[in-house]
Structures are given as C-alpha cells and as structure tokens.
Design an enzyme around this catalytic site. Structure first.
Site, PDB file in Angstrom:
ATOM      1  CE  LYS A   1      -6.050 -16.173  -7.166  1.00 35.45           C
ATOM      2  NZ  LYS A   1      -5.123 -15.753  -6.184  1.00 35.45           N
TER       3      LYS A   1
ATOM      4  CE  LYS B   1     -15.994 -12.374  -2.463  1.00 37.91           C
ATOM      5  NZ  LYS B   1     -15.377 -13.003  -1.305  1.00 37.91           N
TER       6      LYS B   1
ATOM      7  CE  LYS C   1      -3.959   2.247   0.931  1.00 36.37           C
ATOM      8  NZ  LYS C   1      -4.888   2.493  -0.119  1.00 36.37           N
TER       9      LYS C   1
END
Ligand code: TRP
Length: 334
Positions: free
Chosen positions: A202, A205, A114
C-alpha cells in the site's frame, strides 16, 4: 450556489501529499464541493501533536494549502482556512472537553495503540504521549461541531472520531434542551481507494514507497522508474495483473487507454521501461498544469496566506455565531 448541507474536511499537514492521498482523500473531498457547502481546513494544531520542527510544519502547511488550491479548490465557493487562525475552535474544544468522558479518550484508537505498544515494550504505558495526542479527538470534535457539519468524509481509521463527535453533540444538546449542535455523519472512504506503492505494498509514507503529486518532471521520471517489476524480458507477453506499474496507471487512465495498454502488455515486445514511460506520461498529463500552479503558489507563500486569511474571516463569522449560542446555553453569555 447556496447549498444547505455542510461538509467538512480536515487535512493534517505532515508532509507533501502523494498519489495515495490524492486518490483516497483529496479528489473525493474536492468533489463534495459540487453538492455541499464545503469547509476545508488545515489541521495545523493536530500536526503539532507530533511535528515539532518549525520549518517542516511551516512548509507542510503551505504545501497542503497550495496542493488543494492547485487541484481546483475554489476559495470563493468553499471556505478554506487554517485551524490555528480560528481561535473559536479552541474555545469550543475546552467547553466540549468538559462534556467528554475521559474514558472516550482512553479508547481512542491512536492513543490505545500507543499504550498497547508501550506495554509490550515494557515501558511506561504513557511514554511518549503528550496531552495534545491524548485529547486529539476532542479537538476534532470542536472542528466538526463548530461549523454544523452534517457530513464528514473520513478514512476507516477516523470513523471513531466522528462517532465521538456525534456522542458529545447529542449529550450536550440533550443536557441543555437545545439543538446547539448538528449531529454529524461520517462517510467512510472505501478501501478500494488504496493505491499500490513503488514496492507493491500500500502506498504510504511509513513504507517510503510513495509518489508525491507534484514532483518536478525529472524526479517524477526517476521515481516512476524505481517501481518494482518482475524480471520478464522485453519480448515476453505480460499481464497487467500484479503489475505495480499498471496498478497505478489504471487509476488515471481512460477506458480506451486501459484497453490499449492491456493489449500492449499481452502482445509482448513491450518492456518495463515502456510501461513506466507510459505511466510517467500519463501522470505528467494529469498533473502537469496543476503542478505549474502549485509551483507558482509555493514560490509566493504570501498569496497563499491571503487566501487563508480571507477563509479564516469567513470561517470565524460562522464559528462566532455558534460559539455564542453554546456559551449562552451553558450560562456564560448574557
Ligand atoms: N485527524 C484527521 C487526519 O489525521 C485530520 C482532521 C482534523 C480532521 N480535524 C478533522 C478530519 C475534522 C475530519 C474532521 O487526517
């Protein structure tokens, strides 16, 4: 049965689980209950680091709980609880944080990635990072160490977390000269467990290409029909290789079913609609009765709640014992 070895699995409730979660994490985790004393818990306070929508969090918790119960988790054998119902975890988390170098948390993958992204975008390195996200691995350490887990099944991305837990446990034990904590071992789930999604990438979500485990029949049919295939005509012989339908089919089929469908592909005369129908039927057969259980549980969340409360009671007995030993070791309890 009284198994000596303890295994522990945490499940972050961030939505309804899909076939990739099932094959990669849920099914292998449930299998462990045959050879271990298994602890399963819903990591709702981990979800809170990113999920700040009341209804979605509530629903996700029940959905994950109902999923595990419907797929065969036996709450009489395994200990099944919700993290936030066991306050001892959070007490231990604070204690452990006082033995964890801050540098560890700086190096944790999720946080580091991040920060790297923020720097690339030229914003403050810590933009969008709350303290929960930063100390996420510390809470995991407490999850693992409080229950004396020897074996922690995780995906590759979580291996580092179990290594943190080992390090902190060793550090603590050594400092106080007491074996307060069991040293946990990760078992890493293989990448072969990765399942293909609707578009051939793959299943994930973040790609929006998943098949949820307990979709209602009609929706399941629709989603299966949306799997991306090539434009070969019905009469053409086809290959199961590089076929997104077969890539899912093979995970649920018996050897005989696999042989039979390979022949049907090769012969020609089978259209993609037929292949999708075969997959739909296989999934129906595999998950149909579990889906009934799931739906019944989702319609009666109070029943799920009873199971979770019962699990929390059992978890807290073990948790309190270890927490007391830890407090005693550090000089807090007489
Ligand atoms: N971080 C894990 C995940 O994202 C969930 C989790 C929380 C966990 N605590 C744990 C996993 C302890 C194993 C052990 O899925």
């Amino acid at each position: 049965m009284n198994h000596e070895k303890v295994t522990l699995t945490g499940i972050k409730p961030t939505g309804s689980p899909h076939l990739g979660n099932y094959l990669g994490a849920i099914a292998p985790a449930l299998e462990l209950a045959q050879n271990f004393q298994a602890y399963y818990f819903i990591a709702d306070y981990h979800a809170l680091t990113t999920l700040h929508d009341r209804e979605r969090l509530r629903r996700s918790v029940y959905s994950v709980a109902a999923t595990f119960l419907a797929l065969g988790l036996d709450p009489a054998k395994a200990v099944f609880y919700r993290q936030s119902d066991v306050p001892e975890i959070f007490e231990l988390a604070w204690i452990l944080s006082c033995f964890t170098p801050k540098g560890f948390m700086n190096r944790a993958h999720a946080y580091k990635d991040k920060v790297a992204r923020n720097m690339q975008e030229g914003v403050d390195p810590d933009a969008g990072v709350n303290m929960g996200l930063f100390s996420y691995p510390n809470l995991m350490n407490a999850d693992i160490l409080l229950f004396g887990a020897q074996v922690v099944p995780v995906g590759k991305d979580q291996k580092q977390h179990v290594e943190f837990a080992r390090d902190v446990a060793l550090r603590f034990n050594k400092h106080y000269g007491k074996e307060c904590f069991v040293i946990p071992e990760p078992i890493i789930r293989e990448e072969t467990d990765v399942i293909t999604g609707l578009d051939g990438r793959k299943m994930s979500k973040s790609y929006d290409n998943t098949i949820e485990i307990f979709l209602p029949s009609k929706k399941l049919r629709k989603v299966v029909n949306s799997i991306v295939t090539n434009s070969q005509a019905v009469e053409e012989p086809k290959s199961t290789q590089d076929c997104n339908v077969y890539a899912i089919y093979r995970h649920f089929a018996t050897e005989e079913q696999k042989v039979a469908i390979n022949e049907r592909y090769a012969q020609g005369g089978m259209g993609w609609g037929d292949a999708k129908k075969a997959l739909f039927e296989l999934l129906e057969q595999h998950f149909g009765s579990a889906r009934e259980k799931y739906d019944a549980l989702m319609a009666h969340p109070a029943e799920v709640e009873v199971v979770l409360q019962e699990g929390a009671k059992r978890a807290r007995i073990v948790a309190t014992q270890r927490l007391n030993a830890v407090k005693d070791a550090i000089g807090l309890k007489f």
